[in-house]
Design a protein around this motif. Structure first.
Motif, short mmCIF file in Angstrom:
data_model
loop_
_atom_site.label_atom_id
_atom_site.label_comp_id
_atom_site.label_asym_id
_atom_site.label_seq_id
_atom_site.Cartn_x
_atom_site.Cartn_y
_atom_site.Cartn_z
N UNK A 24 -17.55 -83.37 -84.72
CA UNK A 24 -18.40 -84.49 -85.12
C UNK A 24 -19.18 -84.29 -86.42
N UNK A 25 -19.03 -83.15 -87.04
CA UNK A 25 -19.73 -82.90 -88.30
C UNK A 25 -18.82 -83.24 -89.48
N UNK A 28 -24.16 -95.65 -73.33
CA UNK A 28 -23.95 -96.15 -74.69
C UNK A 28 -22.74 -95.49 -75.34
N UNK A 29 -21.98 -96.31 -76.02
CA UNK A 29 -20.90 -95.82 -76.87
C UNK A 29 -21.33 -95.91 -78.33
N UNK A 30 -20.76 -95.07 -79.16
CA UNK A 30 -21.08 -95.13 -80.59
C UNK A 30 -20.52 -96.39 -81.22
N UNK A 31 -21.24 -96.94 -82.17
CA UNK A 31 -20.74 -98.09 -82.91
C UNK A 31 -19.70 -97.68 -83.94
N UNK A 32 -19.82 -96.47 -84.44
CA UNK A 32 -18.88 -95.97 -85.44
C UNK A 32 -18.58 -94.51 -85.14
N UNK A 33 -17.34 -94.10 -85.35
CA UNK A 33 -16.95 -92.71 -85.15
C UNK A 33 -17.03 -91.91 -86.46
N UNK A 34 -17.50 -92.55 -87.52
CA UNK A 34 -17.59 -91.87 -88.81
C UNK A 34 -18.70 -90.82 -88.77
N UNK A 35 -18.43 -89.58 -89.19
CA UNK A 35 -19.47 -88.55 -89.21
C UNK A 35 -20.62 -88.94 -90.12
N UNK A 36 -21.83 -88.58 -89.73
CA UNK A 36 -23.00 -88.88 -90.55
C UNK A 36 -23.22 -87.78 -91.60
N UNK A 37 -23.96 -88.13 -92.64
CA UNK A 37 -24.23 -87.14 -93.70
C UNK A 37 -25.14 -86.03 -93.22
N UNK A 38 -26.04 -86.37 -92.29
CA UNK A 38 -26.94 -85.36 -91.74
C UNK A 38 -26.47 -85.01 -90.34
N UNK A 39 -26.38 -83.72 -90.05
CA UNK A 39 -25.89 -83.29 -88.75
C UNK A 39 -26.81 -82.23 -88.18
N UNK A 40 -27.23 -82.42 -86.94
CA UNK A 40 -28.06 -81.44 -86.25
C UNK A 40 -27.69 -81.43 -84.78
N UNK A 41 -27.65 -80.24 -84.18
CA UNK A 41 -27.39 -80.11 -82.76
C UNK A 41 -28.67 -80.11 -81.93
#
Length: 320
Positions: A115-116, A141-154
């Motif tokens: 997902x990153x 909830x399901x995601x609206x978009x599967x596109x990875x985001x610019x900021x990623x944190x676990x």
């Protein structure tokens, strides 16, 4: 008490969370001087723990141990320990609870790889903050978009329904576990469950508690994890009547989307709600007991009906 510096591992609207190195404890330090959020957190946490010990049916949802509360004037704690916090912090109310272990490294790296943004993967794997990974179980909830985001944190990673399905996790099992837990919160602890969190983390440090086994792709077959329930600072007591049910319904919709929703368009999502509803009602009968009067036994159905009506209103307003 030790002498090592506390390490910040999380933050929220109520407080900043620090680990105590060498122990299995964390400290939640109040962010808002002058309110009683942490004191309410402590009281409600203890209340919920007492309720959950009565029912083996909810052992698959683990609640951190709650050790102690100290206010900002408690010199017994603050005199020897203030220096262990970062310099910008001062004495405030503090709550000590069990540290929820993070997800195992292999699963953390699987989430990063999946997902990153590709260009950030290697940095994400070595980022110290990503070691403190708990995944919020957004079964509703399901995601609206599967596109990875610019900021990623676990840290406090939002694991949505479609992602859980892709990871082949037991989503239906999570829904039923949450339902049983919510029934105990409502009818034994008698709280509205406002703003509580259901997260996926590691097993308890002492190995206690029930584990949930997820089947993950590639090299993560049968990875053992644990569902945890936490954050009780906004919980309120509810009365055993229509007014209490109304508060519980309101809290259901104010919470993050942990619970399945009724009136779902997708058959799979509706089945999740059906399983959640059935488990909630079954556990409610167990908690309320066969000898309760008709009015009390009707409250569980009133709650479910209130959630269905609330979702119908939400969907109708959304379509306008």
């Amino acid at each position: 008490m030790g002498s090592q510096k506390y390490r910040q591992i999380g933050a929220g609207t109520c407080g900043t969370v620090f680990s105590d190195p060498g122990t299995s404890r964390v400290l939640k330090l109040s962010l808002n001087s002058g309110n009683d959020w942490l004191w309410n957190d402590y009281q409600m946490h203890q209340r919920v723990l007492r309720s959950f010990t009565k029912y083996p049916q909810v052992r698959d949802v683990h609640i951190p141990r709650c050790y102690w509360f100290a206010d900002k004037c408690d010199s017994q704690f603050w005199l020897p320990n203030l220096h262990r916090f970062p310099e910008e912090y001062q004495a405030e109310d503090v709550l000590c609870t069990e540290h929820i272990p993070p997800l195992p490294q292999g699963l953390r790296e699987a989430l990063i790889e999946e997902y990153c943004t590709p260009a950030l993967i290697e940095d994400a794997k070595t980022a110290p903050g990503n070691r403190d990974c708990l995944a919020r179980l957004y079964v509703g909830k399901r995601r609206r978009s599967e596109r990875p985001t610019r900021f990623f944190s676990l840290r406090n990673f939002n694991l949505h329904l479609d992602q859980m399905e892709a990871l082949q996790l037991d989503v239906a099992g999570y829904a039923r576990s949450m339902a049983r837990a919510l029934a105990v919160l409502h009818w034994d602890a008698r709280v509205d469950a406002k703003d509580v969190e259901f997260v996926l983390g590691g097993r308890p440090a002492d190995g206690s508690g029930q584990t949930v086994v997820g089947t993950l792709p590639r090299h993560f077959e049968d990875r053992v994890t644990q569902v945890w329930l936490l954050d009780f600072n906004q919980c309120e007591r509810i009365s055993m009547d229509a007014a209490g049910v109304a508060l519980a319904v309101k809290a259901f919709f104010l919470n993050d989307p942990y619970y399945p929703r009724p009136c779902a368009a997708a058959p799979a999502d509706q089945r999740l709600w059906d399983g959640f509803r059935d488990a909630y009602l079954e556990m409610s009968v167990e908690v309320i007991g066969p000898d309760a009067d008709d009015g009390l036994r009707a409250l569980q159905v009133e709650f479910v009906d209130g959630v269905v009506m609330g979702e119908r209103r939400r969907l109708a307003a959304k379509s306008v």
